[in-house]
Design an enzyme around this catalytic site. Sequence first.
Site, PDB file in Angstrom:
ATOM      1  N   ASP A 186       0.718  -0.755   0.005  1.00 37.86           N
ATOM      2  CA  ASP A 186       0.085   0.092  -0.016  1.00 37.86           C
ATOM      3  C   ASP A 186       1.289   1.492   0.193  1.00 37.86           C
ATOM      4  OD1 ASP A 186      -2.476   1.696   0.279  1.00 37.86           O
ATOM      5  OD2 ASP A 186      -1.695   1.834   2.870  1.00 37.86           O
ATOM      6  N   GLU A 280      -1.041  -1.657  -5.795  1.00 38.53           N
ATOM      7  CA  GLU A 280      -2.193  -0.940  -6.238  1.00 38.53           C
ATOM      8  C   GLU A 280      -1.913   0.241  -7.490  1.00 38.53           C
ATOM      9  OE1 GLU A 280      -3.567   2.341  -3.744  1.00 38.53           O
ATOM     10  OE2 GLU A 280      -1.682   1.991  -2.715  1.00 38.53           O
ATOM     11  N   CYS A 332     -12.162  -5.861   5.687  1.00 39.24           N
ATOM     12  CA  CYS A 332     -11.663  -6.640   6.142  1.00 39.24           C
ATOM     13  C   CYS A 332     -10.727  -7.789   5.739  1.00 39.24           C
ATOM     14  CB  CYS A 332     -12.971  -6.815   7.713  1.00 39.24           C
ATOM     15  SG  CYS A 332     -11.399  -8.976   8.643  1.00 39.24           S
ATOM     16  N   CYS A 335     -12.058 -11.162   6.735  1.00 38.57           N
ATOM     17  CA  CYS A 335     -12.876 -11.894   6.697  1.00 38.57           C
ATOM     18  C   CYS A 335     -13.304 -12.207   5.453  1.00 38.57           C
ATOM     19  CB  CYS A 335     -13.982 -11.932   8.261  1.00 38.57           C
ATOM     20  SG  CYS A 335     -14.330 -10.548   8.796  1.00 38.57           S
ATOM     21  N   CYS A 351     -12.843  -5.414  13.332  1.00 42.10           N
ATOM     22  CA  CYS A 351     -13.574  -5.200  12.414  1.00 42.10           C
ATOM     23  C   CYS A 351     -15.157  -5.764  12.998  1.00 42.10           C
ATOM     24  CB  CYS A 351     -12.967  -6.750  11.252  1.00 42.10           C
ATOM     25  SG  CYS A 351     -14.469  -7.250  11.000  1.00 42.10           S
ATOM     26  N   CYS A 354     -15.589 -10.275  12.695  1.00 41.42           N
ATOM     27  CA  CYS A 354     -14.999 -11.595  13.206  1.00 41.42           C
ATOM     28  C   CYS A 354     -14.034 -10.242  14.382  1.00 41.42           C
ATOM     29  CB  CYS A 354     -14.029 -11.561  12.289  1.00 41.42           C
ATOM     30  SG  CYS A 354     -12.609 -10.835  11.253  1.00 41.42           S
ATOM     31  N   ASP A 361      -3.718   1.352   7.231  1.00 36.40           N
ATOM     32  CA  ASP A 361      -2.554   0.849   5.985  1.00 36.40           C
ATOM     33  C   ASP A 361      -1.970  -0.875   5.827  1.00 36.40           C
ATOM     34  OD1 ASP A 361      -3.376   2.955   5.210  1.00 36.40           O
ATOM     35  OD2 ASP A 361      -1.351   3.983   6.522  1.00 36.40           O
TER      36      ASP A 361
HETATM   37 ZN   LIG Z   1     -13.351  -9.143   9.919  1.00 36.25          ZN
END
Ligand SMILES: [Zn+2]
Length: 387
Positions: A186, A280, A332, A335, A351, A354, A361
């Site tokens: 990133d 990216e 996330c 998950c 999150c 989860c 980052d």
């Molecule tokens: Zn998650």
Amino acid sequence: MLYGIKGQLTLKSQQKQLVAQSVGNTRFVWNQFLAMWNERYQNNASLPPLTEYDLSNLLPTLKREYPFLKESDSTSLQQVSKELTQSFKDFFQNRSHFKHPKFKSKQRARQSYTSKNINNSIRLEGNYLRLPKLGWVQFRSGQPFTGKIKRATVTFTSAGTYECSLLVDDESQVATTKTHQMVGIDMGVSDLMVLSTGEKIKTIRFHQQLTTKRLYWERRVARRALKAKQKGIALSEAKNYQRAKQQRARIYRKEKNQRQDRLHKLTTELVQRFDVIVLEDLQTSNLIKNHSLARNIAAQSWREIRRMLEYKCARYDKELVIVNPYKTSQICSACGFDDGKHALDIREWDCPNCHAHHDRDVNAAKNILSIGLGQALVKQPKPLSVS
Ligand SMILES: [Zn+2]
């Protein structure tokens, strides 16, 4: 990859004498070897040509007979064996293009000699270059480089100055082996790169480090341009203005070189450590749309990182994957749950699905990696299905 770096040497009078002696010695050895070669051929034209090894083996005898040869760095004399055998090889292979090797005259021959680097006998530290026999000498080149010095050629130029050209083997050329490691990256402004491994690579603001100096010369350029205008002198004729402009250019070049040097080191390390590198696509990233100075400079570095990774990956048979950064900072990575946009000032979050704790980052880098791996897999040929 081998490449050359050229710079000016500042020598003391004793060192100048040593250079003159070394240049003379290489010419002397060349002429001795050539005379020997010619005589051998006249005595028996059917003998095989001498090899570099044959010639180098004659050096100890020559040194005993002519003690002044001991003042030379011995690799510079071995270099003569190499050059003479090469000249004969060229001549035997293509007589229409290459002439028979000639004796070197004091006036006509190029005033230079070449030393080989053995056990760090040639090395650069800051602005000082260590050369065999000469010791440390000031060396100005303005070209930073990474890599190993293979040879150094010292030349006394027709302008009366001393130059040294270094043959450098780029460090990034070191053969890389497969590591079976993958990474997502990133790109950012305060952290130049955040890796999916959790590592953060800070941005170094070379621009700021040189700010005082740069502003000083910026102001001088402006003031001198104004003065020239008031006096009715064309800018191209205004010496003081031109000098200030040169100084300003030197600062910009220094800044650029420092940044470039660092990016080379970083990208080389990435290519050595990882087999698959996922970045990216900045064209589609909204990072690029902001026009602050820091972001503009960062964007230059990102483009440069991508360009370097493209050719370094190609050269070392590593894979560079470019992905669309869409939603990479909100999903996330554990998950896959998407809980919507996070404001820019939220650096860490949990999150809701989860309960994994995320650094913004690092999480983005992990997502970039998993999108990239998906793309890399699609491109691979499908395994044969066994029925
Ligand atoms: Zn998650």
